[in-house]
Design an enzyme around this catalytic site. Structure first.
Site, PDB file in Angstrom:
ATOM      1  N   ILE A  18       0.836  -1.209   0.000  1.00 21.41           N
ATOM      2  CA  ILE A  18       0.000   0.000   0.000  1.00 21.41           C
ATOM      3  C   ILE A  18       0.870   1.258   0.000  1.00 21.41           C
ATOM      4  CG2 ILE A  18      -1.611   1.330   1.445  1.00 21.41           C
ATOM      5  CD1 ILE A  18      -2.766  -1.459   2.363  1.00 21.41           C
ATOM      6  N   ASP A  37      11.554   3.788   5.037  1.00 18.74           N
ATOM      7  CA  ASP A  37      11.312   2.350   5.210  1.00 18.74           C
ATOM      8  C   ASP A  37      12.547   1.701   5.827  1.00 18.74           C
ATOM      9  OD1 ASP A  37       8.988   0.434   3.589  1.00 18.74           O
ATOM     10  OD2 ASP A  37      10.704  -0.589   4.502  1.00 18.74           O
ATOM     11  N   VAL A  54      10.584   2.881  12.333  1.00 14.32           N
ATOM     12  CA  VAL A  54       9.631   3.725  13.078  1.00 14.32           C
ATOM     13  C   VAL A  54       9.571   3.367  14.563  1.00 14.32           C
ATOM     14  CG1 VAL A  54       8.215   4.279  11.053  1.00 14.32           C
ATOM     15  CG2 VAL A  54       7.570   2.332  12.529  1.00 14.32           C
ATOM     16  N   ASN A  80       2.039   4.810   7.245  1.00 13.35           N
ATOM     17  CA  ASN A  80       1.544   3.562   6.665  1.00 13.35           C
ATOM     18  C   ASN A  80       2.307   2.320   7.120  1.00 13.35           C
ATOM     19  OD1 ASN A  80       0.306   1.897   4.274  1.00 13.35           O
ATOM     20  ND2 ASN A  80       2.542   1.763   4.036  1.00 13.35           N
ATOM     21  N   SER A 132      -7.150   0.041   9.682  1.00 14.14           N
ATOM     22  CA  SER A 132      -7.546  -1.293   9.188  1.00 14.14           C
ATOM     23  C   SER A 132      -8.981  -1.578   9.574  1.00 14.14           C
ATOM     24  CB  SER A 132      -6.646  -2.378   9.806  1.00 14.14           C
ATOM     25  OG  SER A 132      -7.120  -3.666   9.477  1.00 14.14           O
ATOM     26  N   TYR A 145      -2.917  -7.298  16.754  1.00 18.20           N
ATOM     27  CA  TYR A 145      -3.014  -6.419  15.584  1.00 18.20           C
ATOM     28  C   TYR A 145      -4.228  -5.487  15.717  1.00 18.20           C
ATOM     29  CZ  TYR A 145      -3.277  -4.994  10.682  1.00 18.20           C
ATOM     30  OH  TYR A 145      -3.334  -4.267   9.519  1.00 18.20           O
TER      31      TYR A 145
HETATM   32  P1  NAD Z   1       3.767  -4.624   3.347  1.00 22.36           P
HETATM   33  O1  NAD Z   1       4.402  -5.616   4.278  1.00 22.36           O
HETATM   34  O2  NAD Z   1       3.672  -4.933   1.897  1.00 22.36           O
HETATM   35  O3  NAD Z   1       4.478  -3.209   3.537  1.00 22.36           O
HETATM   36  C1  NAD Z   1       4.768  -2.712   4.814  1.00 22.36           C
HETATM   37  C2  NAD Z   1       6.031  -1.846   4.719  1.00 22.36           C
HETATM   38  O4  NAD Z   1       6.282  -1.322   6.037  1.00 22.36           O
HETATM   39  C3  NAD Z   1       7.269  -2.637   4.294  1.00 22.36           C
HETATM   40  O5  NAD Z   1       7.942  -1.952   3.239  1.00 22.36           O
HETATM   41  C4  NAD Z   1       8.114  -2.692   5.558  1.00 22.36           C
HETATM   42  O6  NAD Z   1       9.518  -2.706   5.316  1.00 22.36           O
HETATM   43  C5  NAD Z   1       7.690  -1.416   6.274  1.00 22.36           C
HETATM   44  N1  NAD Z   1       7.953  -1.496   7.703  1.00 22.36           N
HETATM   45  C6  NAD Z   1       7.640  -2.515   8.552  1.00 22.36           C
HETATM   46  N2  NAD Z   1       8.117  -2.250   9.775  1.00 22.36           N
HETATM   47  C7  NAD Z   1       8.749  -1.048   9.705  1.00 22.36           C
HETATM   48  C8  NAD Z   1       9.450  -0.259  10.641  1.00 22.36           C
HETATM   49  N3  NAD Z   1       9.633  -0.671  11.918  1.00 22.36           N
HETATM   50  N4  NAD Z   1       9.964   0.927  10.236  1.00 22.36           N
HETATM   51  C9  NAD Z   1       9.815   1.342   8.945  1.00 22.36           C
HETATM   52  N5  NAD Z   1       9.173   0.635   8.008  1.00 22.36           N
HETATM   53  C10 NAD Z   1       8.640  -0.559   8.388  1.00 22.36           C
HETATM   54  O7  NAD Z   1       2.317  -4.379   3.976  1.00 22.36           O
HETATM   55  P2  NAD Z   1       0.972  -3.677   3.417  1.00 22.36           P
HETATM   56  O8  NAD Z   1      -0.042  -4.738   3.284  1.00 22.36           O
HETATM   57  O9  NAD Z   1       1.255  -2.750   2.296  1.00 22.36           O
HETATM   58  O10 NAD Z   1       0.579  -2.847   4.737  1.00 22.36           O
HETATM   59  C11 NAD Z   1       0.741  -1.448   4.843  1.00 22.36           C
HETATM   60  C12 NAD Z   1      -0.180  -0.949   5.931  1.00 22.36           C
HETATM   61  O11 NAD Z   1      -1.508  -1.308   5.624  1.00 22.36           O
HETATM   62  C13 NAD Z   1       0.112  -1.521   7.324  1.00 22.36           C
HETATM   63  O12 NAD Z   1      -0.029  -0.496   8.296  1.00 22.36           O
HETATM   64  C14 NAD Z   1      -0.990  -2.539   7.515  1.00 22.36           C
HETATM   65  O13 NAD Z   1      -1.317  -2.742   8.882  1.00 22.36           O
HETATM   66  C15 NAD Z   1      -2.125  -1.889   6.752  1.00 22.36           C
HETATM   67  N6  NAD Z   1      -3.182  -2.793   6.306  1.00 22.36           N
HETATM   68  C16 NAD Z   1      -2.902  -3.821   5.471  1.00 22.36           C
HETATM   69  C17 NAD Z   1      -3.928  -4.660   5.075  1.00 22.36           C
HETATM   70  C18 NAD Z   1      -3.701  -5.832   4.161  1.00 22.36           C
HETATM   71  O14 NAD Z   1      -4.573  -6.692   4.070  1.00 22.36           O
HETATM   72  N7  NAD Z   1      -2.560  -5.892   3.437  1.00 22.36           N
HETATM   73  C19 NAD Z   1      -5.238  -4.442   5.517  1.00 22.36           C
HETATM   74  C20 NAD Z   1      -5.480  -3.365   6.367  1.00 22.36           C
HETATM   75  C21 NAD Z   1      -4.442  -2.539   6.754  1.00 22.36           C
END
Ligand code: NAD
Length: 251
Positions: A18, A37, A54, A80, A132, A145
């Site tokens: 995302i 990131d 973060v 994000n 979420s 979560y």
């Molecule tokens: P993803 O794993 O594809 O991307 C997450 C990114 O966050 C990665 O690039 C990772 O390196 C980075 N990250 C993780 N920990 C970190 C840290 N400590 N410091 C800096 N960067 C960090 O995941 P996604 O599915 O794109 O999720 C993005 C957001 O969307 C998250 O907050 C997640 O909770 C939320 N979300 C995802 C979904 C889903 O179904 N994929 C649904 C609802 C909400």
């Protein structure tokens, strides 16, 4: 002129899923975009990548300062980055709870805290948090979560109240299950990935997962001057998962 031209944006967790889709879309609409990131090595031009964790305040402060310096200010912050956690309250130990909340809740706090002085100087300041469906619906095996995302939704409202008179808008998006590398990893761990994907699809009233681009479009709207009167809202991008109660399909 493009919708977001001359605006400076920072997206955390912007190297994947995302966050990546959001960075690309904001840039396509004219913004100058920096990505923060753990590993931004895959981030392509015109996006600029900055390493930060973060969960580490010094790392966040230095990356936000470096990005804002290069961009020449900051108008849009997208909080994000996030990590998943599976299980009931019996399944995660205290260390896992501290880690999950540290990244998913305090991560929002640290990045926004570092960005606030820059946002106060902007004429179009907007913060968008990736929350979420787990904040608003009881999902099985997601205790940690969900607690974190519930906190992000409440924090979104509290931050909105604190900063509305400073001209800073704060909103969040609440995606349903989105087809990102994160969910790909979850499916890989399942005993029957195909059956697991079918179950996730079936949980969405639209019968398919949300796309990262659909969530990015909602984030870009909330971040844009077009949403100038929108603040303190949670925009669901969930294929109807939160609000609908469908009857079973006729066989
Ligand atoms: P993803 O794993 O594809 O991307 C997450 C990114 O966050 C990665 O690039 C990772 O390196 C980075 N990250 C993780 N920990 C970190 C840290 N400590 N410091 C800096 N960067 C960090 O995941 P996604 O599915 O794109 O999720 C993005 C957001 O969307 C998250 O907050 C997640 O909770 C939320 N979300 C995802 C979904 C889903 O179904 N994929 C649904 C609802 C909400």
């Amino acid at each position: 002129m493009s919708e977001l031209s001359r605006l400076k944006a920072l997206v955390t967790g912007g190297a994947s899923g995302i966050g990546r889709a959001t960075g690309v879309l904001l840039a396509a609409r004219g913004a100058d975009v920096a990505v923060l990131d753990l590993d931004p090595s895959s981030v392509d031009e015109p996006l600029r990548g900055y390493v930060a964790d973060v969960s580490d305040d010094a790392s966040v402060r230095s990356a936000v300062a470096a990005a804002a310096h290069e961009l020449g200010g900051l108008d849009i912050l997208v909080n994000n980055s996030g990590i998943g956690a599976a299980g009931t309250i019996e399944d995660n130990d205290d260390a896992q709870w501290h880690r999950g909340l540290d990244v998913n809740v305090l991560g929002v706090v640290r990045t926004t805290r570092a960005a606030l002085p820059l946002l106060r100087a902007s004429a179009h300041a907007a913060v968008v948090n990736t929350c979420s469906i787990a904040a608003t619906a009881g999902l099985p095996q997601r205790a940690l979560y969900s607690a974190g995302k519930g906190a992000v939704q409440a924090l979104t409202l509290a931050m909105t109240a604190d900063h509305v008179r400073e001209g800073i808008r704060v909103n969040c998006v609440n995606p349903g299950t989105a087809d990102t590398p994160w969910v790909g990893r979850l499916l890989d761990q399942a005993s029957d990935p195909e059956a697991e994907r079918a179950a996730l699809n079936a949980r969405q009233p639209m019968g398919r997962l949300v796309t990262a681009e659909e969530v990015a479009a909602a984030i870009a709207y909330l971040a844009s001057p077009a949403a100038g009167s929108v603040t303190g809202t949670a925009l669901a991008v969930d294929g109807g998962m939160q609000g609908l109660r469908l009857r079973p399909e006729e066989q």
